[in-house]
Design a protein around this motif. Structure first.
Motif, mmCIF file in Angstrom:
data_model
loop_
_atom_site.group_PDB
_atom_site.id
_atom_site.type_symbol
_atom_site.label_atom_id
_atom_site.label_comp_id
_atom_site.label_asym_id
_atom_site.label_seq_id
_atom_site.Cartn_x
_atom_site.Cartn_y
_atom_site.Cartn_z
ATOM 1 N N SER A 125 -14.737 -3.818 3.621
ATOM 2 C CA SER A 125 -15.313 -2.613 3.050
ATOM 3 C C SER A 125 -16.756 -2.855 2.658
ATOM 4 O O SER A 125 -17.198 -3.998 2.486
ATOM 5 C CB SER A 125 -14.506 -2.160 1.829
ATOM 6 O OG SER A 125 -14.782 -0.802 1.530
ATOM 7 N N ILE A 131 -8.402 -1.404 6.769
ATOM 8 C CA ILE A 131 -7.204 -2.062 6.247
ATOM 9 C C ILE A 131 -6.308 -2.388 7.437
ATOM 10 O O ILE A 131 -5.933 -1.493 8.198
ATOM 11 C CB ILE A 131 -6.426 -1.166 5.273
ATOM 12 C CG1 ILE A 131 -7.325 -0.676 4.134
ATOM 13 C CG2 ILE A 131 -5.205 -1.904 4.720
ATOM 14 C CD1 ILE A 131 -6.669 0.373 3.256
ATOM 15 N N GLN A 132 -5.991 -3.666 7.607
ATOM 16 C CA GLN A 132 -5.036 -4.062 8.645
ATOM 17 C C GLN A 132 -3.806 -4.652 7.972
ATOM 18 O O GLN A 132 -3.893 -5.654 7.250
ATOM 19 C CB GLN A 132 -5.619 -5.089 9.612
ATOM 20 C CG GLN A 132 -4.669 -5.409 10.771
ATOM 21 C CD GLN A 132 -5.164 -6.548 11.645
ATOM 22 O OE1 GLN A 132 -5.383 -7.651 11.165
ATOM 23 N NE2 GLN A 132 -5.340 -6.273 12.938
ATOM 24 N N PHE A 148 -8.701 -6.759 4.478
ATOM 25 C CA PHE A 148 -9.568 -5.629 4.125
ATOM 26 C C PHE A 148 -11.024 -5.942 4.470
ATOM 27 O O PHE A 148 -11.481 -7.082 4.326
ATOM 28 C CB PHE A 148 -9.501 -5.345 2.619
ATOM 29 C CG PHE A 148 -8.140 -5.007 2.097
ATOM 30 C CD1 PHE A 148 -7.721 -3.694 1.982
ATOM 31 C CD2 PHE A 148 -7.265 -6.010 1.707
ATOM 32 C CE1 PHE A 148 -6.463 -3.381 1.477
ATOM 33 C CE2 PHE A 148 -6.008 -5.714 1.206
ATOM 34 C CZ PHE A 148 -5.609 -4.394 1.102
ATOM 35 N N THR A 200 -4.725 5.823 -0.900
ATOM 36 C CA THR A 200 -3.899 4.621 -0.793
ATOM 37 C C THR A 200 -3.910 3.943 -2.152
ATOM 38 O O THR A 200 -4.896 4.017 -2.892
ATOM 39 C CB THR A 200 -4.421 3.649 0.279
ATOM 40 O OG1 THR A 200 -5.748 3.214 -0.070
ATOM 41 C CG2 THR A 200 -4.447 4.309 1.643
ATOM 42 N N HIS A 256 -14.030 1.816 5.945
ATOM 43 C CA HIS A 256 -13.149 1.078 5.039
ATOM 44 C C HIS A 256 -11.914 0.687 5.850
ATOM 45 O O HIS A 256 -11.077 1.532 6.178
ATOM 46 C CB HIS A 256 -12.781 1.968 3.851
ATOM 47 C CG HIS A 256 -11.858 1.345 2.856
ATOM 48 N ND1 HIS A 256 -12.219 0.270 2.071
ATOM 49 C CD2 HIS A 256 -10.586 1.661 2.491
ATOM 50 C CE1 HIS A 256 -11.221 -0.052 1.273
ATOM 51 N NE2 HIS A 256 -10.216 0.771 1.513
ATOM 52 N N ALA A 276 -2.239 -7.998 3.991
ATOM 53 C CA ALA A 276 -3.285 -7.122 4.512
ATOM 54 C C ALA A 276 -4.618 -7.858 4.555
ATOM 55 O O ALA A 276 -4.861 -8.801 3.799
ATOM 56 C CB ALA A 276 -3.412 -5.868 3.653
ATOM 57 N N ILE A 290 0.844 -1.189 0.000
ATOM 58 C CA ILE A 290 0.000 0.000 0.000
ATOM 59 C C ILE A 290 0.881 1.241 0.000
ATOM 60 O O ILE A 290 1.844 1.339 0.750
ATOM 61 C CB ILE A 290 -0.930 0.004 1.225
ATOM 62 C CG1 ILE A 290 -1.983 -1.087 1.068
ATOM 63 C CG2 ILE A 290 -1.601 1.351 1.404
ATOM 64 C CD1 ILE A 290 -2.919 -1.171 2.231
#
Length: 283
Positions: free
Chosen positions: A103, A68-69, A101, A194, A66, A99, A2
């Motif tokens: 969303s 993101i980890q 996600f 991003t 939204h 990652a 990212i």
């Protein structure tokens, strides 16, 4: 990986219809003498409510947070899920950056649905690096088929996700519990873009697409509860979380800039053999 990027504000759109897609001619907010020196960006935008085709950009407009980890995943555990033509990028001993996600795309999006993605590795093929996706769950059949057309492993699932901050989302496939995601209200608010790439395998081709999202991002506390029976347990249970961010008022572009990076000879040979066999059967 990212990237945080900045983009010029979209100033105007001259829209032309072309069959089932919309063709946009996008000009950056720049003085004319500078704009003439800039590369003009032109996109095929998928038609709203229809299954996007290869080469068409999806437009996501967020209706919930939204998430993101970023995590460090066990490279050896992920290796068996990555096609052998791609190499895993390690940033620590036996660890690769990935990652998770979550969303939700609202009614202004190309398609309206929720999505949960596990991308447990950064991979490289030739000049391109991106996230390798192993699991994708959605609750819209058109979104599922649109993803499969591009070579991604999208599956149907159920989402129990009230629109709350802080909040919790449960992802289920039939009666099987995949994951429950708990998250805090974002701390701070900074609007930025991003960007990342995601390769996929489509028949004998290695494809790659770009994803960009703009939102009011802040740091979040995120917890994933994953039962041992979950299909994502093996790749996720030993991950090391690094950072989680949550974005509000998200907009962006998905699956844009389709590239064919290369071909898989074994699959191409297999396809030709099948074609010859089918011709022989007709005779």
């Amino acid at each position: 990986m990212i990237k945080i990027i900045t983009k010029p504000k979209i100033m105007s759109k001259d829209k032309f219809s072309r069959k089932n897609s919309q063709y946009y001619y996008i000009k950056a907010n720049l003085p004319v003498n500078q704009w003439l020196c800039k590369k003009i960006e032109m996109k095929y935008i998928a038609q709203k409510g229809e299954i996007p085709k290869i080469g068409e950009t999806w437009i996501p407009v967020g209706r919930k947070i939204h998430l993101i980890q970023l995590c460090l995943f066990n490279a050896d555990q992920v290796k068996q899920l990555v096609t052998k033509e791609l190499s895993i990028v390690r940033i620590a001993p036996n660890r690769t950056l990935g990652a998770i996600f979550l969303s939700s795309y609202g009614p202004e999006s190309t398609l309206e649905y929720d999505e949960f993605i596990v991308a447990p590795a950064t991979v490289r093929y030739k000049h391109r690096k991106g996230y390798w996706v192993t699991h994708m769950y959605v609750n819209n059949e058109k979104a599922m088929w649109g993803g499969r057309i591009l070579g991604w492993p999208k599956e149907m699932a159920n989402f129990d996700w009230p629109d709350l901050l802080p909040g919790k989302a449960a992802v289920m496939k039939d009666s099987d519990h995949i994951c429950t995601i708990s998250y805090s209200k974002p701390f701070g608010s900074l609007k930025f873009w991003t960007q990342f790439y995601a390769p996929s395998v489509l028949d004998d081709k290695i494809m790659c697409h770009r994803f960009r999202f703009k939102a009011d991002f802040g740091i979040c506390r995120v917890k994933h509860e994953i039962p041992k029976t979950s299909p994502i347990y093996d790749v996720c249970h030993s991950r090391i979380p690094i950072l989680a961010i949550g974005g509000l008022n998200m907009k962006g572009f998905q699956a844009e800039g389709a590239e064919v990076l290369g071909f898989i000879p074994e699959k191409a040979t297999y396809t030709i053999q099948q074609l010859i066999k089918n011709i022989g059967n007709r005779d």
